[in-house]
Design an enzyme around this catalytic site. Structure first.
Site, PDB file in Angstrom:
ATOM      1  N   CYS A 128       0.848  -1.198   0.000  1.00 44.17           N
ATOM      2  CA  CYS A 128       0.000   0.000   0.000  1.00 44.17           C
ATOM      3  C   CYS A 128       0.882   1.247   0.000  1.00 44.17           C
ATOM      4  CB  CYS A 128      -0.923   0.023   1.216  1.00 44.17           C
ATOM      5  SG  CYS A 128      -1.936   1.517   1.242  1.00 44.17           S
ATOM      6  N   THR A 192      -1.856  -0.226  -6.249  1.00 46.42           N
ATOM      7  CA  THR A 192      -1.860   1.090  -6.905  1.00 46.42           C
ATOM      8  C   THR A 192      -0.428   1.630  -7.004  1.00 46.42           C
ATOM      9  OG1 THR A 192      -2.238   2.054  -4.736  1.00 46.42           O
ATOM     10  CG2 THR A 192      -4.180   1.738  -6.126  1.00 46.42           C
ATOM     11  N   GLY A 264     -10.967  -3.659  -9.921  1.00 49.67           N
ATOM     12  CA  GLY A 264     -11.445  -2.765  -8.870  1.00 49.67           C
ATOM     13  C   GLY A 264     -12.060  -1.500  -9.431  1.00 49.67           C
TER      14      GLY A 264
END
Ligand SMILES: Cc1cc2nc3c(=O)[nH]c(=O)nc-3n(C[C@H](O)[C@H](O)[C@H](O)COP(=O)(O)O)c2cc1C
Length: 303
Positions: A128, A192, A264
C-alpha cells in the site's frame, strides 16, 4: 467457449475477482459483487486492530484514473472473521482474505487469526503506497522484508497465500522471485502506483494525505508490463491486477501470463455490473478470434 479458470486447485467460473478494498467489506456487499458477474472476491485488507484511516477527502476520480488514500481503514481482524463467516453462509464461491501489518511477526499473527474465517486464499498486502508516514517504506520494495513476511505468513496460514506487489518497485520481477522462494503460492500484481492530484482553483493537493495510489485505466499498461516480467521469472500463478476495464484488457492480461484478474476501479468507470460487461466482451472477442478457453492463450505474448 469456456472462461472457467483453475487457480491453485480451486475452480472459478470466470477469472475475474473483485480487487481488495473495493465494495468488499460486508458479507452482503461481497455477495452482490458475485451476483454481478465476478468469479470470486477479495476482501478489504484487515489489520490486527481496527483503523480509522485518513481523514476525507480520501478519493478522487478523473477521466483516466482514480486516486485514493483511504489509509487502510478496517474494522480489525476479529470483526472481519465474523463477517466472513456470514458470507460463507450466503455462498460457497471463492473468497480471498487480505491482510496487512507493521512487522513480519504481526503479519503472522493476523494471518493466523484471519485463517479462522472460511477463506480459500490469503492475499498479503505489503504494497500500500498510502501509509508510509506510519509504516515507512512499503515492504514490497525490500527483498529481505518480502522474504521475512512471506515466511511468517506461510508458517501461520492454513490456506495458500498470494503476495501483493508494488508497481513502484523497479525490480518487481526479482521481488516476485524472492516471494516464490520464500513460500508464496501466488503473486498478486499490482497494487496502486504512487501519485497525486492538485486542485488548481484551491491551489492545494486534492487528498488530505496529499499523495495517494493511482488505479484505473492509466495503471493498465504499467500493470501489464509487471505481469509480463514476473511471468518470465516465476512458476507460481499470478493474479493480474491494475486498470482492467474492458474484455480486451482482460485477455491482454492473460496473454501476459495472468491466471486470475483483479478488477477494482472498473466499477467506478463502468458501474456495478462492470464484471458482467467485461465477461461479455471477453466472450465476444474469444468468439471472433476462435479462442476456446483461457489456457490456450495464457502467456502467449511471450512466444
Ligand atoms: C479505494 C481503494 C481502496 C483500496 N484498498 C486496498 C486494500 O485495502 N488492500 C489492497 O491490497 N489493495 C487495495 N487497493 C488496491 C486495489 O486492490 C488494486 O490493486 C488497485 O486498485 C489496482 O486495480 P484497479 O485499477 O482495477 O482498481 C485499493 C484500491 C482502491 C481504489
Amino acid at each position: 467457449m469456456n472462461l472457467q479458470t483453475n487457480f491453485l486447485e480451486k475452480k472459478f467460473s470466470n477469472p475475474l475477482v473483485l480487487a481488495s478494498g473495493i465494495l468488499g467489506v460486508t458479507a452482503a456487499s461481497l455477495n452482490n459483487v458475485l451476483k454481478n458477474g465476478c468469479g470470486g472476491v477479495t476482501v478489504k485488507s484487515v489489520s490486527l486492530l481496527p483503523r480509522t484511516g485518513h481523514p476525507n477527502p480520501t478519493m478522487m476520480g478523473a477521466e483516466h484514473y482514480f486516486i485514493n488514500a483511504v489509509g487502510l481503514s478496517n474494522p480489525g481482524v476479529e470483526k472481519a472473521v465474523e463477517e466472513l463467516k456470514k458470507f460463507r453462509k450466503l455462498t460457497g464461491k471463492p473468497l480471498i482474505g487480505s491482510i496487512f501489518a507493521g512487522t513480519p511477526d504481526e503479519f503472522g499473527e493476523v494471518a493466523a487469526k484471519l485463517c479462522a474465517a472460511p477463506i480459500d486464499f490469503l492475499e498479503v498486502d505489503i504494497s500500500c503506497p498510502n501509509v508510509s508516514k506510519e509504516f515507512g517504506r512499503p515492504f514490497a520494495y525490500d527483498k529481505s522484508a518480502v522474504e521475512a513476511i512471506t515466511k511468517k505468513v506461510k508458517a501461520n496460514s492454513t490456506v495458500p497465500i498470494s503476495i501483493k506487489l508494488s508497481p513502484n518497485a523497479w525490480d518487481i520481477d526479482e521481488i516476485a522471485v524472492v516471494a516464490e522462494a520464500s513460500g508464496a503460492d501466488a503473486i498478486t500484481a499490482v497494487n496502486t502506483i504512487s501519485g497525486m492530484a492538485i486542485n488548481v482553483s484551491a491551489r492545494r493537493p486534492v487528498l488530505s494525505n496529499k499523495q495517494g495510489g493511482v488505479s484505473g485505466p492509466a495503471l493498465f499498461p504499467i500493470a501489464l508490463k509487471c505481469v509480463y516480467d514476473i511471468y518470465k521469472k516465476v512458476k507460481i500463478p499470478i493474479i493480474g491486477t491494475g486498470g482492467i476495464t474492458t474484455g480486451s484488457d482482460a485477455l491482454a492480461m492473460i496473454m501476459a501470463g495472468a491466471t486470475l484478474l483483479g478488477v477494482g476501479s472498473a466499477v467506478y468507470f463502468r458501474g456495478q455490473d462492470a464484471f458482467a460487461k467485461i465477461v461479455k466482451e471477453m466472450e465476444e472477442i474469444m468468439k471472433q478470434e476462435g479462442i476456446k478457453n483461457l489456457d490456450e492463450i495464457r502467456g502467449v505474448a511471450h512466444l
